[in-house]
Design an enzyme around this catalytic site. Structure first.
Site, PDB file in Angstrom:
ATOM      1  N   ASN A  99      38.802  52.279  43.976  1.00  0.00           N
ATOM      2  CA  ASN A  99      39.151  53.507  42.954  1.00  0.00           C
ATOM      3  C   ASN A  99      37.751  53.686  42.342  1.00  0.00           C
ATOM      4  O   ASN A  99      36.593  53.051  42.767  1.00  0.00           O
ATOM      5  CB  ASN A  99      40.190  52.738  41.874  1.00  0.00           C
ATOM      6  N   ILE A 141      44.951  38.979  38.318  1.00  0.00           N
ATOM      7  CA  ILE A 141      43.898  37.751  37.869  1.00  0.00           C
ATOM      8  C   ILE A 141      44.159  37.405  36.782  1.00  0.00           C
ATOM      9  O   ILE A 141      44.008  36.092  36.357  1.00  0.00           O
ATOM     10  CB  ILE A 141      42.446  38.167  38.543  1.00  0.00           C
TER      11      ILE A 141
HETATM   12  O1  C5P Z   1      48.148  46.001  34.672  1.00  0.00           O
HETATM   13  P1  C5P Z   1      46.730  46.841  34.542  1.00  0.00           P
HETATM   14  O2  C5P Z   1      45.895  47.110  35.726  1.00  0.00           O
HETATM   15  O3  C5P Z   1      46.954  47.883  33.474  1.00  0.00           O
HETATM   16  O4  C5P Z   1      45.865  45.633  33.510  1.00  0.00           O
HETATM   17  C1  C5P Z   1      44.524  45.814  33.203  1.00  0.00           C
HETATM   18  C2  C5P Z   1      44.030  44.257  33.142  1.00  0.00           C
HETATM   19  O5  C5P Z   1      44.538  43.348  33.817  1.00  0.00           O
HETATM   20  C3  C5P Z   1      42.654  44.355  33.314  1.00  0.00           C
HETATM   21  O6  C5P Z   1      41.805  43.583  32.306  1.00  0.00           O
HETATM   22  C4  C5P Z   1      42.258  44.214  34.645  1.00  0.00           C
HETATM   23  O7  C5P Z   1      40.870  43.647  34.715  1.00  0.00           O
HETATM   24  C5  C5P Z   1      43.544  43.047  34.841  1.00  0.00           C
HETATM   25  N1  C5P Z   1      44.060  43.126  36.043  1.00  0.00           N
HETATM   26  C6  C5P Z   1      43.778  41.762  36.997  1.00  0.00           C
HETATM   27  N2  C5P Z   1      44.352  41.844  38.328  1.00  0.00           N
HETATM   28  C7  C5P Z   1      45.078  42.612  38.676  1.00  0.00           C
HETATM   29  C8  C5P Z   1      45.499  43.877  37.789  1.00  0.00           C
HETATM   30  C9  C5P Z   1      44.689  43.834  36.504  1.00  0.00           C
HETATM   31  O8  C5P Z   1      43.114  41.003  36.626  1.00  0.00           O
HETATM   32  N3  C5P Z   1      45.517  42.663  39.891  1.00  0.00           N
END
Ligand code: C5P
Length: 399
Positions: A209, A306
Site C-alpha cells: 500500500n 498485530i
Molecule cells: O483495522 P484497521 O486497519 O483500520 O486498524 C488500524 C489499526 O490497527 C492501526 O493502528 C494499525 O497499525 C493496526 N493494525 C495492525 N494489524 C493489522 C491491521 C491493523 O496492527 N493486521
C-alpha cells in the site's frame, strides 16, 4: 524550567532580527542560555555588542576564527546545544539549509548538528509564497525541522500577507515546551510500528500500500527526544530511521507480528503501520510465468491483527496501547468501535478524506479517541502530532 538548557540561536539577516533581542531576554527568564551565531547579513540589522550584552556571552560570527575553532569549534558549538534555533530565518538561509550548503559559520553549524532544529521564518510575503521557498520549507519539514510561524499581517516593507516573524513570546513558548518535553519519558520503553507491509505473490512480486511511514517515524523520533528507549519496527519506506531508535526492518505482517512480540515488554506500544489485511495463501515459490489467456488466480487468507494481538496479551501487556484509524467518514464513531474491537487504550483517528491531504503528505488531521472522551488536535504537521502524542503519553503515565 529548572534545568539549565542551552539553545544555539542563529540570527540571519532580516529586519525582524531586532526582535531576537527580546527572544534572548525571555529565554533567559526560563533559565535557557543562548550562545549566538550572527550571520554577516544579520550583523547589518543587530550589532554583536547588543546581542552579547543581552546573552551575556560571546557572539560567534566567523567560521575561520582560529581562537573560536580552538576554544569551541563549530561542531562543538552545534552539538552542545539542546536545540538549534534559526530566528529570524530568511529565504536565503532556508534555501541553504535545504540544499545543504555550508559556506559560513551558521550553515556549517546547521549541517554539523545532531540536535533538533527549529526555524522561525520572516520575509516578504512574495518571497514566502514563492514555490522555491515553499519547496525548501517542505524539505526542511520532511527532515523533521520544526517551523514556528510566520504570521500574517503588515510587513516592514509596506506589504501585507504571510511572512511576519512570529511574536517573540510565542516563539519562546514554543522553545520552552519543546525543551520541556525533552526528557519526560526517560526510563520508559516503547514499540512503534510504521510503514506498509509487503505480501509476496511470488519471489519477485508483492501486494502493498501507499503508506509513507512518516507519522510512525515522527512518533519514534519524538519518543527518542523525550528520552524513551524506542524499537521501531518498519515495513519498507523511503525514510531514514531516526537517530537513536532500535530499528527492525520487516516486510510481511507475520514478520511485523514476530518483531513486535520480540520487542516486548515495553511500557508503550504504538501501531502506526498500515498492515495488509490479507496475504496471498497460494504465493508461488518460483516466479509466475505469463501464460496466454490464463490469468493466475490468487487466494487470500487473513493476516494477524498485530494491534489486537498485543492489546489482548494477558501478561506483560504494555501500559498504553495506541492504534490508528484512517477514516473518510464517521470518524469518531468508527474510531470508538475500533477502540473496543481491538481492546486498545487510545486511537488516533485520522481524517483521510481527500481534502485533508493526509496520505503521503506532511500534515494530518487527528482526533485522540479514548473510551470516555475525544479531542481534536486540528490540522498540523505529522511532527507536531507526534510531539502532542508524546506529551499526552507522558501525562498519562505520570498520572
Ligand atoms: O483495522 P484497521 O486497519 O483500520 O486498524 C488500524 C489499526 O490497527 C492501526 O493502528 C494499525 O497499525 C493496526 N493494525 C495492525 N494489524 C493489522 C491491521 C491493523 O496492527 N493486521
Amino acid at each position: 524550567m529548572n534545568q539549565n538548557k542551552r539553545v544555539l540561536l542563529i540570527i540571519s539577516g532580516g529586519i525582524a532580527a531586532y526582535k531576537c533581542l527580546e527572544v534572548i531576554r525571555r529565554l533567559q527568564d526560563h533559565n535557557i542560555s543562548c550562545p549566538t551565531i550572527l550571520t554577516k547579513a544579520g550583523a547589518e540589522f543587530v550589532t554583536p555588542l547588543s546581542v552579547s550584552a543581552l546573552s551575556g556571552g560571546k557572539v560567534f560570527q566567523d567560521l575561520f576564527d582560529l581562537t573560536d575553532e580552538q576554544e569551541m569549534g563549530h561542531i562543538r558549538l552545534s552539538r552542545e546545544a539542546d536545540l538549534v534555533l534559526v530566528a529570524p530565518a530568511t529565504a536565503d538561509i532556508m534555501a541553504k539549509m535545504a540544499s545543504g550548503q555550508a559556506n559560513d559559520l551558521a550553515t556549517t553549524a546547521l549541517l554539523a548538528t545532531d540536535k533538533p532544529v527549529m526555524v522561525a521564518p520572516a520575509m516578504n510575503p512574495m518571497m514566502w509564497q514563492h514555490p522555491a521557498t515553499q519547496a525548501n520549507l517542505e524539505t526542511l519539514k520532511e527532515r523533521g525541522v520544526t517551523i514556528v510561524g510566520p504570521e500574517s499581517g503588515d510587513m516592514a516593507c509596506g506589504e501585507h500577507g504571510a511572512g511576519r516573524f512570529v511574536e517573540p513570546a510565542v516563539l519562546v513558548s514554543s522553545v520552552v515546551s519543546f525543551l520541556n518535553q525533552s526528557q519526560n519519558l526517560k526510563g520508559k520503553t516503547a514499540l512503534v510500528t510504521a510503514g506498509p507491509t509487503r505480501e509476496a505473490i511470488d519471489p519477485v512480486r508483492y501486494i502493498s500500500n501507499h503508506s509513507s511511514g512518516k507519522q510512525g517515524y515522527a512518533i519514534a523520533e519524538a519518543l527518542v527526544s523525550a528520552g524513551a528507549d524506542v524499537t521501531l519496527v518498519s515495513g519498507p519506506t523511503k525514510l531514514a530511521p531516526p537517530t537513536g531508535v532500535n530499528f527492525v526492518p520487516i516486510n510481511t505482517a507475520d514478520e511485523l507480528l514476530a518483531a513486535s512480540k520480540a520487542a516486548l515488554p515495553t511500557d508503550i506500544a504504538i501501531f502506526a503501520a498500515a498492515v495488509a489485511d490479507y496475504k496471498v495463501a497460494n504465493a508461488a515459490t518460483q516466479k509466475i510465468k505469463k501464460k496466454d489467456g490464463k490469468a493466475p488466480k490468487l487466494e487470500f487468507e487473513a493476516n494477524p491483527d498485530i494491534l489486537a494481538t498485543i492489546a489482548s496479551i494477558k501478561k506483560g501487556r504494555p501500559d498504553l496501547v495506541i492504534g490508528f484509524a484512517a477514516e473518510t467518514e464517521n470518524l469518531i464513531k468508527n474510531a470508538q468501535s475500533k477502540l473496543k474491537k481491538k481492546d486498545c487504550d487510545w486511537i488516533l483517528a485520522n481524517d483521510v478524506s481527500e481534502k485533508t491531504g493526509t496520505f503521503g503528505g506532511d500534515a494530518s488531521e487527528v482526533h485522540l479517541v479514548k473510551s470516555n472522551a475525544n479531542e481534536s488536535w486540528g490540522h498540523q504537521s505529522k511532527q507536531a502530532t507526534a510531539r502532542q502524542l508524546v506529551e499526552a503519553i507522558a501525562q498519562e503515565l505520570k498520572g
